[in-house]
Design a protein around this motif. Structure first.
Motif, PDB file in Angstrom:
ATOM      1  N   PRO A  75       0.818  -1.216   0.000  1.00 31.30           N
ATOM      2  CA  PRO A  75       0.000   0.000   0.000  1.00 31.30           C
ATOM      3  C   PRO A  75       0.852   1.267   0.000  1.00 31.30           C
ATOM      4  CG  PRO A  75      -0.925  -1.612   1.510  1.00 31.30           C
ATOM      5  CD  PRO A  75       0.396  -2.161   1.065  1.00 31.30           C
ATOM      6  N   ALA A  86       0.749   4.171  -2.775  1.00 32.14           N
ATOM      7  CA  ALA A  86       0.527   5.560  -2.349  1.00 32.14           C
ATOM      8  C   ALA A  86       1.575   6.484  -2.954  1.00 32.14           C
ATOM      9  CB  ALA A  86       0.553   5.652  -0.826  1.00 32.14           C
ATOM     10  N   LYS A 145       0.571   7.002  -6.534  1.00 32.48           N
ATOM     11  CA  LYS A 145      -0.598   7.884  -6.591  1.00 32.48           C
ATOM     12  C   LYS A 145      -0.208   9.326  -6.287  1.00 32.48           C
ATOM     13  CE  LYS A 145      -5.304   8.336  -4.808  1.00 32.48           C
ATOM     14  NZ  LYS A 145      -6.314   7.810  -3.852  1.00 32.48           N
ATOM     15  N   GLN A 163      -6.986  -1.103  -5.390  1.00 35.40           N
ATOM     16  CA  GLN A 163      -7.429  -0.902  -4.009  1.00 35.40           C
ATOM     17  C   GLN A 163      -6.895   0.400  -3.424  1.00 35.40           C
ATOM     18  OE1 GLN A 163      -6.157  -4.522  -2.043  1.00 35.40           O
ATOM     19  NE2 GLN A 163      -8.002  -5.644  -2.646  1.00 35.40           N
ATOM     20  N   GLY A 164      -5.726   0.815  -3.896  1.00 35.76           N
ATOM     21  CA  GLY A 164      -5.133   2.047  -3.397  1.00 35.76           C
ATOM     22  C   GLY A 164      -5.623   3.303  -4.093  1.00 35.76           C
TER      23      GLY A 164
END
Length: 427
Positions: A272, A276, A279, A322-323
């Motif tokens: 994750p 992140a 992103k 999912q992230g």
């Protein structure tokens, strides 16, 4: 810097659309269909989509949309209608796409339909081909000589010095194409500017090039990668990266690329925290899961090896989804000879992506990413008349996205499965 890319691309795209549309435009109405205006919008049952002069002029329940006399009407009953699909990772490099100026128009039109538009694609982003080929093919499509989708291209890729991938060396030698290797930041900057000024829509870096032998994967110098990306961004264009492994991922991230052209199974699981980071850097991912499955099967690797490798790629897509990272649909078709999209949808489903996420990857996400979010990717008044008619309902199965009855670009039918079936029976 990256935030300026969509704005500048949007201006160029609007100009291109205004030039291209007259040759493509038709008045068309899809009547009685289930319409999915956008991934985040509720479907409209028994709806009509009306296109005039290549743009959508109305969409809504059939009883509220008047169809002018003389409009071509398509009976949409039993179909699901979405915005036109984008394939954000193809290669228009295999015959007949090399030197397209020498090919008959019918040959090119048939090849584009059989390989791409029959799967619903109204826009293709070619992310590495032989110099000038896709720009020449695009010109023939926009002049109306060849029937096909909107084409975007990065033109020739950027390889590290001594890093031409092992699997394209024969092609480069056979075609006598100039070397795509870059030895310095200044050389990278110069060629990026030259290709963009000649009409390229972005750049593609091999931040991890598969060279074989003891070395295996050769990373691109971070300074060279950064220079190429900065030049692309200075022109308002996106940068793609082929990462391969963790070293390639690190170069891609550090240089500020916009899109990872593949997952990187050799890099292991994505946490994750790593997603992140992607992103936060506004970096998108093209899964190309079919590539890994098809290539490993072609090499006859043991099934457990195939499943482990494809499983690693699938995990990365799942982590990205999912992230909340942006995912763009792409298949690497043209490098692999797999054009059927059923498997890609199955593998994306296995990664936990639902129909809305997959539709987003096909429509709104690439349109937004590549500066056309105000004119493509949705079924809405004023948008380009790019549509896909599906025989099934994608809410019931993601593979419904592969069951295409008709593809429409700018109001012009560029693939009609029913007509193709009738024609083949007549023969």
């Amino acid at each position: 810097m990256r935030k300026t890319v969509p704005t500048l691309c949007a201006v160029a795209s609007a100009l291109l659309l205004s030039i291209a549309m007259p040759a493509m435009a038709q008045d068309l109405a899809i009547v009685g269909a289930r319409v999915f205006p956008a991934p985040d919008a509720a479907p409209i049952d028994d709806a009509t989509v009306l296109i005039r002069d290549g743009r959508i002029t109305a969409v809504g329940p059939r009883k509220r949309v008047d169809v002018p006399r003389g409009t071509q009407v398509v009976d949409g009953r039993g179909t699901s209608v979405t915005a036109g699909f984008w394939n954000s990772h193809v290669h228009l490099i295999a015959p007949p796409f090399h030197q397209p100026g020498d090919q008959p128009a019918a040959v090119l039109s048939d090849a584009l339909r059989e390989r791409f538009t029959q799967w619903g694609f109204t826009t293709l982003f070619d992310i590495a081909s032989l110099p000038g080929d896709v720009r020449a093919l695009r010109g023939r499509i926009e002049r109306g000589d060849v029937v096909g989708p909107q084409l975007l291209t990065v033109d020739m890729p950027f390889y590290p010095e001594h890093g031409t991938p092992i699997y394209v060396r024969e092609l480069w030698e056979k075609t006598k194409a100039p070397s795509a290797e870059i030895a310095s930041a200044e050389q990278g900057r110069s060629r990026a500017a030259s290709q963009i000024q000649a009409g390229a829509d972005g750049v593609k870096l091999f931040t991890g090039a598969i060279v074989g032998g003891p070395r295996g994967v050769l990373p691109m110098s971070a300074d060279i990668a950064r220079a190429i990306v900065e030049e692309a961004h200075a022109h308002g264009k996106p940068a793609f990266a082929h990462p391969t492994d963790q070293a390639g991922l690190d170069v891609a991230i550090d240089s500020g690329v916009d899109v990872l052209a593949h997952t990187a199974p050799d890099a292991g699981e994505w946490s994750p925290a790593f997603v992140a980071r992607l992103k936060a850097d506004d970096m998108a991912l093209v899964p190309t899961l079919t590539l890994f499955d098809s290539e490993l099967r072609r090499e006859n690797v043991p099934e457990e090896v195939l499943q482990r490798f494809v499983g690693a790629a699938t995990q990365q897509v799942r982590a990205m989804a999912q992230g909340g990272g942006q995912i763009l649909f792409g298949t690497d078709a043209g490098y692999i000879e797999v054009y059927d999209t059923h498997l890609e949808y199955r593998l994306m489903s296995a990664a936990g992506m639902d129909w809305r996420q997959i539709l987003t990857s096909l429509t709104t996400a690439p349109a937004q990413r590549f500066g056309q979010g105000a004119q493509r990717g949705r079924i809405a008044q004023g948008y380009a008349g790019d549509l896909v008619l599906l025989r099934g309902d994608p809410r019931k199965s993601n593979e419904a996205f592969a069951d295409v009855r008709m593809t429409v670009r700018d109001g012009r039918v560029i693939h009609d499965a029913d007509a193709a079936t009738t024609s083949s029976k007549d023969k």
